[in-house]
Write an enzyme that holds these catalytic residues in place. Structure first.
Site, PDB file in Angstrom:
ATOM      1  N   HIS B 145     -17.962  27.650 -61.462  1.00  0.00           N
ATOM      2  CA  HIS B 145     -17.217  26.926 -62.477  1.00  0.00           C
ATOM      3  C   HIS B 145     -15.775  27.364 -62.438  1.00  0.00           C
ATOM      4  O   HIS B 145     -15.496  28.555 -62.399  1.00  0.00           O
ATOM      5  CB  HIS B 145     -17.797  27.215 -63.870  1.00  0.00           C
ATOM      6  CG  HIS B 145     -19.135  26.590 -64.081  1.00  0.00           C
ATOM      7  ND1 HIS B 145     -19.314  25.242 -64.214  1.00  0.00           N
ATOM      8  CD2 HIS B 145     -20.371  27.136 -64.164  1.00  0.00           C
ATOM      9  CE1 HIS B 145     -20.599  24.987 -64.368  1.00  0.00           C
ATOM     10  NE2 HIS B 145     -21.271  26.115 -64.349  1.00  0.00           N
ATOM     11  N   CYS B 187     -14.664  22.692 -60.455  1.00  0.00           N
ATOM     12  CA  CYS B 187     -13.781  21.777 -61.161  1.00  0.00           C
ATOM     13  C   CYS B 187     -12.346  22.270 -60.990  1.00  0.00           C
ATOM     14  O   CYS B 187     -12.111  23.468 -60.973  1.00  0.00           O
ATOM     15  CB  CYS B 187     -14.112  21.764 -62.660  1.00  0.00           C
ATOM     16  SG  CYS B 187     -15.814  21.300 -62.981  1.00  0.00           S
TER      17      CYS B 187
END
Lengths: 520, 340
Positions: B145, B187
């Site tokens: 992440h 991301c």
């Protein structure tokens, strides 16, 4: 009136404590601990060398003019900025004549000549030799009357490691530099004080081949003399093991000539299945893997397609692999003849250490026995590795200081500072000793320099506060100080306002008085 | 005859190719920065890349695998001891020969930076060190992440792009790499390579700043998303590459266009000096080992002592066995003691 004065005094005190004591205290305590490094001295270390090495040669002649020849050799072999060659001419002494007469061949003569401490190489004229220049096992070079001067000078220059690195910049690996230098450099292990040598015997079909090797005796008889000669340069630490059931990484083809099988391409694929079983990670430090591979029974006998004198190949900076095809039928345990095997392995080890000297064509060498290294080769290695170490440590401490100047929030502890200064000292000492031609001592110093430079660069303490960049520092401290800071700032503001106001009223008072005087 | 000649010429070309020093060895650093069951897809991403890299030849000793490794033996895993990257469950990417170097709580920012810069404490085993030199090409793949300028490590800490750039600069100063291919699948991945300033780095991110990287599909049998889009399509490309493929890096850079990936793949090539059209994919994903046939001058080393006859003192050390000892039979030990 008094109350106002009190509050004013209180504000003054708060401002003094916060800005006068608090701010400097905060600044000092959040400072990164950085010990002073000798930045100026490191700056002055040059990227390219100017170490002029003094080389002392002695020339022994019989029938030609020694003085003339000595002058010419000295001129041809000296390289400005690198070597200053001094050649002392002399004639054959009575002992030399006797030894020459008694010697059966050049080999005996070479072995019987006394060792001259002060000189790096003896250049000796002989009546007849098999090639124009012959290199001995110790520090002797033999030539004939009709040997060309160019050849002699070229050989001496090769022995003196003239092709070696001349600058720190040259140490970088890039795809554009001279291929020979690159090859030699990529093949040999990085300079270190010790080298583990792991002898592995790989037998994939132990139920079909009952073979063993007397490795302990082989190490003692063949490796130990070699290691003893290298003890000034690198400490060789041998170990050995057997591995079983390691598959062959490549499927060999049937041989085009003769029977059996051969492998020609994709040799590097042979290494991967072995590597998981070798366990060389257990040995600390650099390790040379010398593997004797017995091919699987169905590919028997297996050879390398382009084999010249040995069925083996070298893997750069890793080690070497040799094939062994056991005889088809043997009753009982077959013990391997270690002499050709160890000749191959020690030959590979020589290349892996860096003994890759490019000699011109008409030069012969007296074959080496178990000593496996000539004395002049030891000198060659000392020269090569000293320069390599000096270049490496210079590069390391220069880049460390440049790095520490750029990345300002790395802690510099006392250890790092002391390692950098002692590395610097060792570099200077090593250069001075090298200039005098004292090879062993300068190598020791240069090794110490590179070890300390590494210890400084890779010090585990240089990581604290790494994830604390300056913009995040403010983000952390502003919420802590702002609640206390706002009342102080407001009171400062009101103080200033009252100060200006009082000075204004004073001024207006003075003006009023002036007007009054005028009016009066 | 002609075919033989062509083959021979080809072989010659290959052997000199292996000498051309564009790089001398290959390493891979594969990092999965997340843990917990719902991050199954990150583990599948990582292990798929691990498998490809091993298939193309990089040995385990030159791969550093950092992952929490809490999927295969997780209580929620309906197929224990396996991790799949496809709902059809074709391949078990966990496999039987996996070597995780940093597992569980050892995957921290500090360990990662120490690994890259080489500042590990004394006594660290060699399998946990990045023993590269100036000729090494390193493939660095990170997944997990991420956000704008940082990557989250195991829900507890973050690594910023500034720290990563500084770590690479320290590697460059010590010449611990020749070229780096840096791939990030998180991301806002492109933010991670914004601050790089060292040469010879080619960086690929699965999404630009402000975009999210999306996952590919759910496996209803397992119950979580099983692989991310960028890695899924990258893998499809890598499956078509074999050890002697001529596929170029420029083709790899075009993998996963917007219609497949939904996010835009970001690339940073200003620090990379070569043209990706001239670089083979196997120069980062495969392994090069410079190998040289040993051809000594026969007269140089000539040992005089002969050990075909084993010296008597050695014979005594090997108590009992002599030059021709009776045959030894190798057999398995009795492991299952069934009474006769």
């Amino acid at each position: 009136m008094n109350k106002i004065k009190e509050t004013q005094y209180a504000s003054h005190l708060f401002i003094f404590i916060m800005l006068g004591l608090g701010l400097p205290l905060w600044w000092k305590t959040t400072e990164v601990y950085r010990q002073e490094l000798p930045y100026k001295d490191v700056e002055s270390l040059r990227e390219s060398f100017q170490i002029v090495q003094e080389v002392r040669l002695i020339l022994k002649v019989k029938s030609i003019n020694g003085g003339e020849l000595a002058k010419v050799i000295a001129k041809e072999c000296s390289l400005p900025g690198k070597f200053s060659v001094v050649v002392t001419p002399s004639n054959y002494s009575v002992e030399d004549e006797t030894l020459s007469y008694l010697a059966l061949n050049l080999e005996d003569f070479d072995a019987s000549l006394p060792e001259l401490e002060h000189y790096h190489l003896q250049i000796i004229e002989v009546d007849k030799s098999e090639k124009p220049v012959v290199l001995g096992r110790r520090r002797n070079l033999f030539f004939e009357k009709k040997t060309s001067l160019n050849l002699l000078a070229a050989v001496i220059r090769s022995i003196l490691a003239e092709e070696g690195p001349t600058s720190v910049v040259n140490q970088d690996f890039d795809g554009t530099s001279d291929l020979w230098n690159q090859l030699s450099k990529l093949r040999r292990f990085a300079s270190s004080s010790f080298l583990n040598v792991l002898f592995t015997f790989s037998n994939p079909d132990p139920e079909l081949f009952d073979i063993d090797w007397p490795i302990e005796a082989a190490i003692e008889e063949y490796l130990q003399p070699f290691a003893d000669n290298l003890k000034d340069i690198v400490d060789i630490r041998p170990s050995s093991q057997h591995i079983y059931f390691a598959p062959l990484g490549v499927t060999p083809r049937k041989a085009l000539h003769g029977d059996g099988y051969e492998i020609s391409t994709d040799l590097s694929l042979l290494i991967n299945p072995l590597e998981s079983k070798l366990g060389e990670q257990v040995l600390p430090g650099p390790t040379a893997n010398l593997v004797l591979l017995v091919p699987p029974a169905r590919f028997h006998p297996l050879h390398l397609k382009n084999r010249e004198n040995s069925d083996s190949f070298i893997v750069h900076r890793w080690g070497g692999i040799a094939f062994y095809n056991p005889p088809k039928d043997s009753n009982g345990t077959h013990w391997i003849d270690m002499q050709p095997v160890m000749e191959t392995f020690i030959g590979q080890l020589r290349l892996l250490i860096g003994l890759d000297i490019k000699l011109p064509k008409d030069v012969a060498r007296i074959s080496l026995n178990e000593k496996a290294i000539a004395d002049w080769e030891v000198d060659y290695l000392l020269r090569l590795k000293t320069i390599e170490n000096i270049a490496y440590s210079t590069k390391a401490i220069k880049s460390l200081t440049a790095l520490l100047e750029t990345i300002t929030n790395i802690v510099i502890s006392n250890d790092v500072a002391s390692n950098v200064s002692s590395s610097l000292e060792s570099i200077k000492k090593s250069s001075r000793l090298f200039e005098k031609g004292m090879l062993k001592e300068s190598y020791k110093e240069s090794l110490a320099a590179s070890e300390r430079a590494d210890a400084a660069f890779f010090d585990p303490s240089m990581l604290a506060l790494l994830y604390f960049p300056s913009d995040q520092k403010y983000a952390i401290y502003v919420p802590l100080f702002l609640p206390v800071g706002i009342p102080v700032l407001l009171s400062t503001w009101s103080l200033l306002k009252s100060f200006f106001a009082s000075s204004k009223t004073e001024k207006s008072n003075i003006n009023e008085q002036k007007e009054k005087h005028h009016q009066d | 005859m002609l075919i033989q000649l062509i083959l021979a010429v080809n072989c010659l070309f290959l052997t000199t190719e292996s000498f051309k020093p564009s790089h001398t060895n290959n390493w891979a650093v594969l990092v999965d920065t997340s843990r917990f069951w719902f991050n199954y897809r990150h583990v599948a991403n990582l292990l798929s890349v691990y498998r490809s890299v091993k298939r193309l030849g990089i040995p385990d000793t030159q791969i550093i695998l950092m992952m929490a490794d809490d999927m295969a033996c997780n209580a929620r895993n309906p197929r224990p001891a396996s991790v799949f990257n496809n709902a059809k469950q074709h391949i078990d990417v966990y496999g039987e020969e996996i070597e995780v170097d940093y597992r569980g709580y050892e995957v921290t920012v500090e360990n990662f930076v120490r690994l890259l810069t080489g500042r590990l404490p004394a006594g660290t085993p060699k399998s946990k060190q990045l023993l590269t030199d100036e000729g090494s090409n390193i493939l660095i793949y990170m997944t997990g992440h991420g956000g704008d300028g940082f990557l989250k490590f195991q829900d507890a800490e973050e690594i910023t792009n500034v720290d990563l750039a500084d770590a690479f600069e320290q590697m460059w100063q010590k010449r611990r790499y020749n070229e780096i291919l840096f791939i990030v699948d998180t991301c806002q991945a492109a933010s991670m390579f914004q601050k790089f300033y060292s040469p010879n780095i080619l960086a690929i991110g699965s999404s630009l700043v402000g975009e999210d990287s999306l996952s590919h599909h759910v496996d209803p049998a397992i119950g979580v998303y099983i692989i991310d889009r960028y890695t899924y399509f990258a893998l499809e490309f890598l499956e078509s590459v074999s050890r002697d493929s001529d596929r170029r890096l420029s083709e790899f850079l075009e993998v996963c266009p917007k219609r497949h990936c939904i996010s835009t793949v970001g690339i940073r090539s200003d620090l990379y000096q070569r043209d990706p059209r001239e670089v083979r994919v196997t120069e980062f994903f495969g392994s090069v080992r410079p190998v040289e046939v040993y051809s000594p001058k026969e007269t140089l080393l000539r040992f005089e002592k002969n050990l075909t006859v084993i010296p008597s003192n050695f014979r005594q050390r090997l108590t009992g066995t002599a030059l021709h000892s009776p045959p030894r039979k190798f057999q398995y030990g009795n492991q299952l003691r069934i009474p006769k």
